[in-house]
Design a protein around this motif. Structure first.
Motif, PDB file in Angstrom:
ATOM      1  N   THR A 112      -5.334   1.650  -7.479  1.00  0.00           N
ATOM      2  CA  THR A 112      -5.615   2.827  -6.656  1.00  0.00           C
ATOM      3  C   THR A 112      -7.115   2.931  -6.417  1.00  0.00           C
ATOM      4  OG1 THR A 112      -5.764   4.145  -8.662  1.00  0.00           O
ATOM      5  CG2 THR A 112      -3.664   4.198  -7.486  1.00  0.00           C
ATOM      6  N   ARG A 152       0.842  -1.192   0.000  1.00  0.00           N
ATOM      7  CA  ARG A 152       0.000   0.000   0.000  1.00  0.00           C
ATOM      8  C   ARG A 152       0.882   1.249   0.000  1.00  0.00           C
ATOM      9  NH1 ARG A 152      -5.662  -0.321   3.241  1.00  0.00           N
ATOM     10  NH2 ARG A 152      -6.672   1.336   2.077  1.00  0.00           N
ATOM     11  N   GLU A 153       0.535   2.286   0.802  1.00  0.00           N
ATOM     12  CA  GLU A 153       1.370   3.491   0.835  1.00  0.00           C
ATOM     13  C   GLU A 153       2.769   3.140   1.338  1.00  0.00           C
ATOM     14  OE1 GLU A 153      -0.017   6.132  -0.354  1.00  0.00           O
ATOM     15  OE2 GLU A 153      -2.155   5.648  -0.203  1.00  0.00           O
ATOM     16  N   ASP A 154       2.857   2.225   2.291  1.00  0.00           N
ATOM     17  CA  ASP A 154       4.148   1.895   2.896  1.00  0.00           C
ATOM     18  C   ASP A 154       4.754   0.637   2.261  1.00  0.00           C
ATOM     19  OD1 ASP A 154       2.227   0.243   3.795  1.00  0.00           O
ATOM     20  OD2 ASP A 154       2.780   0.307   5.915  1.00  0.00           O
ATOM     21  N   PRO A 188      -5.379   7.646  -3.603  1.00  0.00           N
ATOM     22  CA  PRO A 188      -5.029   6.727  -2.514  1.00  0.00           C
ATOM     23  C   PRO A 188      -4.723   5.340  -3.079  1.00  0.00           C
ATOM     24  CG  PRO A 188      -7.173   7.781  -2.135  1.00  0.00           C
ATOM     25  CD  PRO A 188      -6.765   8.113  -3.530  1.00  0.00           C
ATOM     26  N   ARG A 189      -3.756   4.666  -2.488  1.00  0.00           N
ATOM     27  CA  ARG A 189      -3.399   3.335  -2.974  1.00  0.00           C
ATOM     28  C   ARG A 189      -4.198   2.278  -2.234  1.00  0.00           C
ATOM     29  NH1 ARG A 189       3.183   4.184  -3.591  1.00  0.00           N
ATOM     30  NH2 ARG A 189       2.954   5.761  -5.218  1.00  0.00           N
TER      31      ARG A 189
END
Ligand code: HEM
Ligand code: SF4
Ligand code: SF4
Ligand code: FES
Lengths: 244, 113
Positions: A107, A19-21, A100-101
């Motif tokens: 996304t 995801r984002e991280d 946003p992922r």
């Protein structure tokens, strides 16, 4: 480009996982003739990473679901040939920017589509289905302006390329405003005042700085900057006539 | 890192416009302060004129004028883009035109010095 059995040419492909991280992960993918970036992603999913999440549907540039960042630029991957974008045999594929992922290359497109509604990007009819169709001359300047913008496939490539979208979370963005511009030029649309109201609120057409990144990247060659400039002129004119 | 999606003339023009705008906002007050001093008295005017003979000050003033031409060129580009009805070939013309006007400004001021 030719494939030889003894020494197959390979691509080095970095793909965003998580995801984002998340992080980029590297794969080796055989080079093929007329290979698209979407072909590369599909090869990885079928041969190396069954859990890889990504979206596509039509594979011919119609549906607008396959957009990703390819070596830093947003692109429709099904119509992007590897030969045009690989840099020294290297591809870096990431989820579309400014959204946003969810997972890997997928996304969340909800903010993008919500902004179409925010720009009142839907037709408000003047007639019902029981009345005859409105005659619209294909030669009228308004119809020509609308025609220039109606081929949008909702791919969000422009949305990912736009700096203002990245700066201002309320900014409606090039695709939604381009859609509003086509409706503003549609003589069958019943609520022009409401439309101009919607696009001149904060985060509307006046937030655009005419950078032209949307024009630069739109895969079907639309020109949202021109449409947004048209909305700026139209809302200004309405304001001066006291209609806004 | 520089985003690849920004590497096109329109974006560089916008960056130039913003940086020149910000620099103008910083330098113009100084410029007007100097002019104001000159109006105050003859002695002040003379000393200011003597001061402006210094090469460094000349370069600074030249920079100010350049910033203004640059900002004007890019500003006219934005206005043309937004107020003239245009389609694609015009975009290139306008970029070229803005570039040419900036170059003309540059040349003019090199000659004027
Ligand atoms: C001389 C003092 C001036 C100062 C200090 C100044 C400063 C600025 C600044 C800081 C911006 C913001 C740029 C941005 O949002 O990216 C700006 C924008 C702008 N300026 Fe100036 N400016 C000056 C003169 C001019 C002139 C002479 C023109 C042209 C006729 C001009 C036209 C514009 C336009 C059209 C914009 C909007 C650009 C955009 O939307 O990004 N300015 N100015
Ligand atoms: S022209 Fe406007 S909408 Fe298009 S990328 Fe630039 S700021 Fe965004
Ligand atoms: S305007 Fe172009 S880039 Fe933007 S969503 Fe529509 S087709 Fe995609
Ligand atoms: S898969 Fe439909 S546009 Fe690419």
């Amino acid at each position: 480009m030719q494939d030889t059995a003894d020494r197959e040419e390979m691509l080095t492909v970095e793909i965003w996982r998580g995801r984002e991280d998340g992080a980029l992960q590297t794969y080796r993918v055989p080079r093929r003739e007329s290979q698209t970036v979407l072909d590369v992603v599909t090869w990885v999913q079928r041969n190396e990473e069954p859990a890889l999440a990504y979206r596509f549907a039509c594979r011919v540039g119609m549906c607008g679901s396959c957009a990703m960042q390819v070596n830093g630029k947003p692109r429709w991957t099904c119509r992007t040939h590897v030969s045009r974008v690989a840099e020294n045999g290297l591809l870096r594929i990431e989820p579309l920017a400014n959204l946003p992922r969810i997972k890997d290359l997928a996304t969340d497109m909800a903010p993008f589509f919500e902004k179409w509604q925010g720009a009142r990007g839907r037709h408000e009819p003047t007639r019902t289905r029981h009345e005859p169709m409105a005659p619209v001359s294909s030669e009228s300047p308004a119809r020509k302006a609308a025609n220039a913008g109606i081929e949008c496939i909702n791919c969000a490539v422009c949305y990912a390329a736009c700096d203002v979208v990245g700066w201002d979370e309320n900014y409606l963005g090039p695709a939604a405003l381009n859609r509003a511009w086509t409706l503003a030029n549609d003589e069958r649309d019943a609520d022009k005042a409401g439309l101009l109201q919607a696009v001149s609120q904060s985060g509307g057409c006046h937030s655009c700085h005419s950078h032209g990144s949307c024009v630069e990247h739109c895969p079907v060659g639309l020109n949202p900057t021109a449409g947004i400039a048209g909305l700026k002129r139209m809302t200004l004119a309405a304001l001066m006539k006291g209609e806004l | 890192m520089m985003r690849a999606s920004r590497n096109h003339p329109g974006w560089w023009a916008a960056l130039g416009h913003r940086l020149s705008g910000l620099a103008l906002a910083l330098f113009l007050p100084v410029h007007f302060l100097v002019l104001g001093l000159a109006l105050d008295s003859d002695a002040a005017l003379d000393s200011v004129i003597a001061w402006t003979d210094q090469p460094l000050v000349k370069v600074a003033e030249w920079g100010l004028v350049m910033l203004l031409t640059l900002h004007l060129g890019f500003g006219l580009r934005v206005l043309a883009l937004e107020f003239l009805p245009w389609r694609d070939p015009l975009k290139t013309l306008i970029s070229l035109g803005a570039g040419a006007s900036v170059l003309a400004g540059l040349l003019f001021w090199i000659v004027a010095l």
